[in-house]
Every structure is written in structure tokens, then in C-alpha cells.
Enzyme design. Structure first.
Site: not given
Length: 209
Positions: A75, A166, A168
């Protein structure tokens, strides 16, 4: 002492073919046969955590329990100091799904613009410090787990620059660099990124490398 995954099959808790390919390549030297949760038909669990660690563990545990195999989940996201750490775990949610223009998917330009608009609203002198975080969670079917956290610090720029990244990446300039992540060659970005930091810690702990 951390439990070791050894060699054999490892479920990557993702339905994203690109992420499976990237993680498989990183783990290939260690004798692991990586398969995705998507290829096994496993459902994606709701990410109800409020931290990267919680969400990574939710995904890893769900995949391990459903497959009966060790599972790895990640994550990750962007945190902005002047925005009290936002978007953080809601990084992807800020890139709301397009419905009317172009193919369905995340609108990352809109998400970058949202961050920039919030910074500009705080005034021209607002600090632009930010960081990317990545948490890798390993889980076994019996509930045991291990967590590895990576981070890369930098600043935000505007307008976006570069075509190679990709998310930000086009507005994030890592510390000590002048180029955004989207202007840095992928192999170089992967060497210095938050995910590389987390993977280095996993490899050192699991394989002693």
C-alpha cells in the site's frame, strides 16, 4: 526472529498485471513463483484501514487466508506536509474515476490539480515538502505477518513535468534531484523510490541480502 518465506509460490495481493510484473521481477532472484490474487479469482477486500500498514495487512491477510499460501501486499501513497499528510491513504481516491471523458480510470491530472489548488490556497510561501510511502506486508495463512516500510522525501512542483511516471510522479521532485519522478528513467526511479526502499528491507530481512 522474522519468519522466512523461503522459496515456492507467493501470492501477490493485486489484480493489477503491471504491479504483478514489477514485483515478480524484484523477487525472481530469490526462487519465488509469484502469482496474483486476480489470477486465482480472489476478491479484493475493502481497504478500510486508516494507515498504509493497516491497508497492506488487510490485503495480504485476505489473500493468504483465501489461497492457503503466503501472500505479499503493498500500500503506498503521497503525503504533503502542508496538508497535514493528505492525501495519504486516500491517494488513489483523490483521483476519482472518469465516467464521461475517455476510457474509465483514475484521473491523476485532476488529483494533482487538487493538491496544487489546496497548496495555492495557503499562500505563495507555503512549504511544498512531500513524501511517498510504501508499506509491504507479508502474511501467512496462520495469521503470522511481517511489515516493511519505505519512504522517499521530496518537494512538489507545478505544472506537471514528464511522461515516464504514473500517479503523482509528474509533480514530485525527489530530494537531491531536479527532475520529477516522471522525468527520471524507470530503472533509476526504481532504484531510489519508496518501493525500492521497502523492498530492500524485505530482501535484507527475508534473504539476508
Amino acid at each position: 526472529m522474522t519468519r522466512k518465506i523461503g522459496s515456492g509460490k507467493l501470492v501477490i495481493a493485486t489484480h493489477n498485471a503491471g504491479k504483478l510484473k514489477e514485483i515478480s521481477a524484484l523477487l525472481a532472484p530469490y526462487g519465488l513463483d509469484c502469482i496474483s490474487a486476480g489470477s486465482l479469482g480472489l476478491p479484493e477486500p475493502p481497504e478500510t484501514g486508516t494507515t498504509f500498514v493497516q491497508n497492506a495487512l488487510i490485503k495480504a491477510r485476505a489473500a493468504a487466508e483465501a489461497s492457503g499460501l503466503p501472500a505479499l501486499a503493498d500500500d503506498s501513497g503521497l503525503s504533503v506536509a502542508a496538508l497535514d499528510g493528505r492525501p495519504g491513504v486516500y491517494t488513489a481516491d483523490w483521483a476519482e474515476t472518469r465516467h464521461f471523458e475517455g476510457p474509465p480510470g483514475r484521473d491523476w491530472y485532476m488529483a494533482m490539480g487538487k493538491v496544487e489548488g489546496m497548496l495555492q490556497a495557503k499562500g505563495a510561501d507555503v512549504p511544498r515538502d512531500a513524501w511517498f510511502s510504501c508499506v509491504l506486508a507479508l502474511a501467512w495463512p496462520d495469521g503470522e505477518h511481517a511489515v516493511y516500510e519505505g519512504r522517499v522525501d521530496g518537494t512538489l512542483t507545478w505544472p506537471p513535468r514528464g511522461e515516464m511516471g504514473f500517479g503523482y510522479d509528474p509533480v514530485f521532485v525527489p530530494a537531491g534531484r531536479e527532475q520529477t519522478f516522471a522525468e527520471i528513467a524507470p530503472e533509476e526511479k526504481h532504484r531510489i523510490s519508496h518501493r525500492a526502499d521497502a523492498f530492500a528491507k524485505l530482501v535484507a530481512d527475508q534473504f539476508g541480502v
